[in-house]
Write a protein that holds these residues in place. Structure first.
Motif: not given
Length: 593
Positions: A163-170, A387-398, A413-421
């Protein structure tokens, strides 16, 4: 009738018309792809409608992903051609949609930038060749994974890390589209420098370009909220393409797609590839391999379980391997199983891969007859779609669910997300894998240990803390984990503390081995030291419920010579009864003395 004649009669019956018909039927069935076996005519209508619905979403999406991979738009369409056909023929999933994917596209683009092959510029023919080479290598790695049945590797990315990884990708992909939507130059450098670049250029925003970008986002969001059955991406592309053509958007300074080379892809290995280039993209292919394994396996498994279908992850890996090889020889990019497109297919009541055959057919029509019509499409429109697809990858609910239920995994998850972007996608996936493995090791390292309290009617497992015992003179000790180098010392230390603080002198220690399937060499040495120490204090060591494989491992470590064979029990109740008998005997002897 003699036995010989009976045998001949059975032989003739076996080779008779019915048997030959059954054999021919089985042979014919074996030619039908696994994903299409058992097909019913009643599914055809829903599959065709689902395929049309999916095409309206998938085609604009894969065109938009080319802005991430920095390849010609036609390469996005190619991902829905031979790769999708290859998966339909080889894979087992009835619903998994294979094609261009935002996560794989982002990993690919970031990896090739890091590879920095001399003389190769993003968007050039050599760049496209390197993308195709990466797809080929990814396919080869997937083939090896299938050969050695490594489908389980996908499980090494935990849900929170994924979830963190895909959210960072988003976040990364969405912010990368902002300059295209604004009509300003893209900045260079790290993520923060790129954001500062477009923020500093707000005075140069092209209002017509911004109108197309915001219009795309607005149409897609409106359709999702108000009329969710209407494919907003396709609607935005058609309407805004017509508007751009009628108003000569290109003449007004709006960047457009330009001429698109239509037709079928040229088949063959990428031209002029060197060994050095293979080495340069190998790490990118490995990163793509992991995300394909993790994302596709999770998607096919979840949708198969939803519909009660059989899950064959290794067969799907083979299908994905052939799909990526097909992508490589057809000059396109890495393909992946898409959760979003698979969800769209499921929501549209698609039943099988026949729906994806419809997508292939429509993509073929676009490639052969409609590419010239796309030349006037503003790049801001594609940027808005992505842009819309990528925003959908950010899984805020997850992320919110993880934060509420397990705070430590939320920070992972946050650390992974931050590292990705903020650091890099390649670094992010390495961190994701490392954190997932560390999570596994930490769970094994801190596995719970228990002492069985022997009651009058039932057993009760208590935490193995000083002061507990199973019964006077007895400790039944259980550890719910494999024993390996990292936790073997803790296993011994906790038992020693329980023995030292037991209310009564300990005579027997029963090691309940039900939770231990294996012991590595380091843990074997630690276990040998523990047994020697207990025997030196006249404490009998007893094994209960050991698996045969565990006993064989202990024999190889020469541990069985330290344990009385009479003190190995397959049943815990029998072991405890043996202690009770021993205790009564000891008491009688003490009374006699």
């Amino acid at each position: 009738m003699t036995r010989e004649s009976e045998r001949q009669g059975r032989s003739l019956a076996w080779t008779g018309p019915d048997a030959r018909a059954r054999s021919a039927s089985r042979a014919l069935k074996s030619l039908v792809p696994v994903s299409l076996r058992g097909y019913r005519l009643a599914w055809l209508g829903p599959d065709i409608i689902a395929g049309l619905t999916l095409s309206a979403v998938a085609i604009p999406e894969v065109m938009g992903y080319t802005s991430i991979t920095q390849t010609p738009i036609v390469t996005g369409l190619y991902t829905l051609l031979l790769p999708l056909v290859a998966f339909i023929l080889i894979g087992s999933s009835r619903l998994l949609v294979v094609g261009g994917d935002s996560a794989a596209a982002a990993i690919l683009a970031a990896g090739l930038v890091v590879a920095a092959v001399p003389g190769v510029v993003a968007g050039s023919s050599r760049w496209v060749a390197l993308c195709a080479l990466t797809a080929l290598l990814t396919g080869v790695l997937l083939l090896l994974a299938r050969l050695f049945r490594l489908g389980f590797l996908g499980d090494f990315l935990s849900a929170s890390v994924l979830i963190g990884f895909l959210s960072g990708i988003g976040i990364k992909v969405a912010t990368d589209q902002i300059p295209d939507i604004l009509g300003v130059e893209k900045g260079a450098g790290n993520w923060f420098e790129k954001q500062w670049a477009w923020m500093s250029a707000l005075g140069d925003v092209s209002l017509p370009t911004l109108a197309y970008g915001l219009g795309t986002v607005g149409i897609i969001v409106f359709c999702k909220v108000v009329i969710p059955r209407v494919p907003g991406a396709m609607l935005a592309i058609v309407w805004l393409l017509v508007l751009a053509t009628l108003t000569d958007a290109a003449g007004r300074g709006v960047p457009v797609v330009g001429p698109i080379e239509g037709g079928l892809p040229h088949l063959g290995l990428p031209d002029g590839i060197t060994i050095a280039e293979v080495g340069a993209v190998a790490s990118t292919a490995l990163s793509c391999f992991f995300i394909v394994i993790a994302q596709s396996a999770a998607t096919s498994r979840s949708f198969a379980m939803k519909h009660g279908d059989r899950v064959d992850v290794n067969r799907d890996i083979l299908g994905l391997a052939v799909a990526n090889i097909a992508a490589g020889v057809s000059g396109t990019v890495v393909v992946n199983g898409s959760p979003t497109k698979t969800q769209i297919l499921d929501d549209a009541k698609g039943r099988t891969q026949v729906a994806n055959l419809v997508v292939v057919a429509i993509t073929l029509v676009v490639l052969l007859f409609l590419t010239d019509l796309l030349a006037e499409l503003p790049l801001a429109v594609l940027g808005g779609v992505v842009f819309v697809i990528a925003v959908g990858l950010v899984d805020a609910r997850g992320l919110w669910r993880i934060a509420r239920r397990r705070r430590a995994e939320f920070f992972v998850a946050l650390l992974t997300m931050f590292a990705v972007f903020a650091v890099g996608i390649i670094e992010g996936i390495v961190l994701a894998i490392a954190l997932s493995l560390l999570d596994v090791i930490s769970r094994q390292y801190t596995a719970p240990a228990f002492v069985l309290a022997v009651g009058t009617s039932d057993y009760d497992y208590l935490p193995a803390v000083p002061g507990v015992q199973s019964s006077p003179g007895l400790i039944v000790y259980r550890f719910d984990s494999q024993l390996f180098f990292a936790n073997s010392t803790g296993y011994s230390d906790r038992l020693e503390k329980v023995i030292a603080a037991a209310p009564d002198r300990v005579h027997w220690v029963i090691l309940d081995c039900a939770g231990i399937a294996d012991v590595d060499y380091s843990a074997g040495q630690s276990l040998a030291d523990l047994i020697t120490s207990l025997h030196a204090r006249d404490i009998h060591v007893v094994l209960a419920r050991p698996e045969p494989a565990l006993l064989e491992t202990l024999r190889r470590y020469a541990l069985m010579s330290r344990i009385d064979p009479a003190h190995i029990y397959s049943d815990l109740d029998v072991a405890i009864a043996a202690f009770d008998g021993s205790a009564r005997t000891t008491t009688d002897e003490e009374r006699t003395r």
